[in-house]
Design an enzyme around this catalytic site. Structure first.
Site, PDB file in Angstrom:
ATOM      1  N   ASP A  87       0.806  -1.219   0.000  1.00  0.00           N
ATOM      2  CA  ASP A  87       0.000   0.000   0.000  1.00  0.00           C
ATOM      3  C   ASP A  87       0.839   1.270   0.000  1.00  0.00           C
ATOM      4  O   ASP A  87       2.052   1.229   0.221  1.00  0.00           O
ATOM      5  CB  ASP A  87      -0.976   0.001   1.192  1.00  0.00           C
ATOM      6  CG  ASP A  87      -0.361  -0.536   2.487  1.00  0.00           C
ATOM      7  OD1 ASP A  87       0.879  -0.622   2.569  1.00  0.00           O
ATOM      8  OD2 ASP A  87      -1.110  -0.868   3.410  1.00  0.00           O
ATOM      9  N   HIS A 146      -7.236  -5.386  10.009  1.00  0.00           N
ATOM     10  CA  HIS A 146      -6.941  -4.998   8.625  1.00  0.00           C
ATOM     11  C   HIS A 146      -5.625  -5.614   8.143  1.00  0.00           C
ATOM     12  O   HIS A 146      -4.722  -5.877   8.929  1.00  0.00           O
ATOM     13  CB  HIS A 146      -6.966  -3.477   8.436  1.00  0.00           C
ATOM     14  CG  HIS A 146      -5.832  -2.716   9.045  1.00  0.00           C
ATOM     15  ND1 HIS A 146      -6.015  -1.599   9.823  1.00  0.00           N
ATOM     16  CD2 HIS A 146      -4.489  -2.887   8.983  1.00  0.00           C
ATOM     17  CE1 HIS A 146      -4.850  -1.122  10.192  1.00  0.00           C
ATOM     18  NE2 HIS A 146      -3.899  -1.888   9.702  1.00  0.00           N
ATOM     19  N   GLU A 181      -9.671  -2.325   5.317  1.00  0.00           N
ATOM     20  CA  GLU A 181     -10.280  -2.141   6.631  1.00  0.00           C
ATOM     21  C   GLU A 181     -11.553  -2.985   6.745  1.00  0.00           C
ATOM     22  O   GLU A 181     -12.085  -3.445   5.726  1.00  0.00           O
ATOM     23  CB  GLU A 181     -10.634  -0.654   6.822  1.00  0.00           C
ATOM     24  CG  GLU A 181      -9.443   0.282   6.815  1.00  0.00           C
ATOM     25  CD  GLU A 181      -8.579   0.184   8.081  1.00  0.00           C
ATOM     26  OE1 GLU A 181      -8.892  -0.597   8.987  1.00  0.00           O
ATOM     27  OE2 GLU A 181      -7.556   0.899   8.133  1.00  0.00           O
ATOM     28  N   ASN A 217      -7.652  -3.859  14.217  1.00  0.00           N
ATOM     29  CA  ASN A 217      -9.040  -4.183  13.849  1.00  0.00           C
ATOM     30  C   ASN A 217      -9.093  -5.309  12.810  1.00  0.00           C
ATOM     31  O   ASN A 217     -10.131  -5.565  12.235  1.00  0.00           O
ATOM     32  CB  ASN A 217      -9.751  -2.936  13.314  1.00  0.00           C
ATOM     33  CG  ASN A 217      -9.054  -2.371  12.084  1.00  0.00           C
ATOM     34  OD1 ASN A 217      -8.077  -2.933  11.609  1.00  0.00           O
ATOM     35  ND2 ASN A 217      -9.578  -1.274  11.564  1.00  0.00           N
TER      36      ASN A 217
END
Ligand code: F6R
Length: 244
Positions: free
Chosen positions: A67, A138, A143, A136
Site C-alpha cells: 500500500d 486490517h 479495513e 481491527n
C-alpha cells in the site's frame, strides 16, 4: 496454518527473516509482497544483516508492496516508498526498478489501481506475501467492511487514522485522506503468506482473525481459507490462541 511461537520481537524478526531468506535462496527470482509498519522493521534489519554477511542476494528479486498513501511523494518521509527505501531497499542489492509501491502521486485513482494490478499480473504472481496485522484485523489498508475487495483499490482513511497520522505532518491539510492498497483477492493469490505479530495489544485480534468466524468485518480472517499461511508471533501476541 502453521504457527511459530517465538519468545519476543527479536526472535520473531529472526524467524520471519529465516522464512523470507529461504524463499530468496530457493527461488532467487522470486516475487516478494512486502509490508510497512512497525512489526516488519526488525525483519528487514535481519535481512539487511544477512545480505551484508553475503548470505543473501536480492539481485533477482522483485518486490511488490501492499500500500501507499495517495498524495505523498517518494521523498516524503511518511510515504511507504520512503519507509521501504530506508528500512530495506537502499541497504541491499535489489534492483530499484524491480521494487514496486503504488504510485501515491497519481491523482486518478482508477489509473493508479489499474497500473498496480497490471504490475502484479506482469510479475507472474507473488511467491511470498509478508503481512502485519492491524488491531481491527486490517491487512494492507483493507479495513473492516461488508465485502472483501479483490484487487487494488483506493480507500478513504478513517477519521481516527487521519487524526493519529496528523502528528507526523506540519498541518492537518497535509495529512493524507486516502490510500491505495492491494486487494484481498490479490493477497489470497500469493503462493505463501507470512503473517507477523508482536505484543500483547495484538493478542485479541490474532484470536479473532485466525480462530473466529471468517468475515470481511475482520479482513485477516479470510486467511483461514488460504492453504499456505505461516503465523509467526511472539508469546504476548499468541497468548490467547490454543497451544497446539
Ligand atoms: C503496512 C500495512 C498495515 C500494517 C498494519 C500493522 O503496509 O499494510 O496493514 O501491516 O497496520 O501495523 P504495525 O506493524 O505497525 O502494527
Amino acid at each position: 496454518m502453521q504457527i511459530i511461537r517465538t519468545t519476543d520481537y527479536d526472535h520473531m524478526s529472526r524467524m520471519a527473516a529465516n522464512i523470507i531468506s529461504a524463499q530468496v535462496i530457493m527461488k532467487p527470482d522470486c516475487v516478494l509482497g512486502l509490508a510497512t509498519g512497525s512489526t516488519p522493521i526488525g525483519t528487514y534489519e535481519e535481512l539487511v544483516r544477512r545480505y551484508e554477511n553475503k548470505d543473501l542476494d536480492f539481485s533477482g528479486v522483485t518486490s511488490i508492496n501492499l500500500d501507499e498513501y495517495k498524495g505523498l511523494s517518494p521523498e516524503n518521509d511518511q510515504s511507504y516508498r520512503y519507509f521501504m527505501n530506508e528500512h530495506l531497499f537502499r541497504h541491499v542489492n535489489i534492483r530499484p526498478e524491480c521494487t514496486y509501491v503504488p504510485n501515491g502521486l497519481e491523482p486518478d485513482s482508477d489509473k493508479a489501481c489499474e497500473a498496480y494490478n497490471a504490475i502484479i499480473a506482469a510479475s507472474g504472481g507473488i511467491d511470498l506475501q509478508l503481512l502485519g496485522l492491524g488491531h481491527n484485523g486490517h491487512i494492507g489498508f483493507n479495513e473492516p467492511s461488508d465485502v472483501f475487495e479483490k484487487e487494488t483499490h483506493c480507500v478513504d482513511l478513517a477519521q481516527s487514522t487521519i487524526d493519529a497520522n496528523s502528528r507526523f505532518f506540519a498541518s492537518m491539510d497535509e495529512v493524507p485522506r486516502q490510500a491505495y492498497t492491494m486487494g484481498i483477492g490479490t493477497i489470497m493469490k500469493a503462493a505463501k503468506v507470512l503473517v507477523i505479530v508482536s505484543g500483547e495489544s495484538k493478542a485479541q485480534i490474532v484470536k479473532d482473525a485466525f480462530f473466529g468466524p471468517c468475515t470481511p468485518q475482520v479482513p485477516a480472517s479470510i486467511l483461514q481459507l488460504h492453504s499456505n499461511v505461516v503465523l509467526v508471533g511472539d508469546e504476548a501476541a499468541l497468548s490467547l490462541i490454543p497451544e497446539a
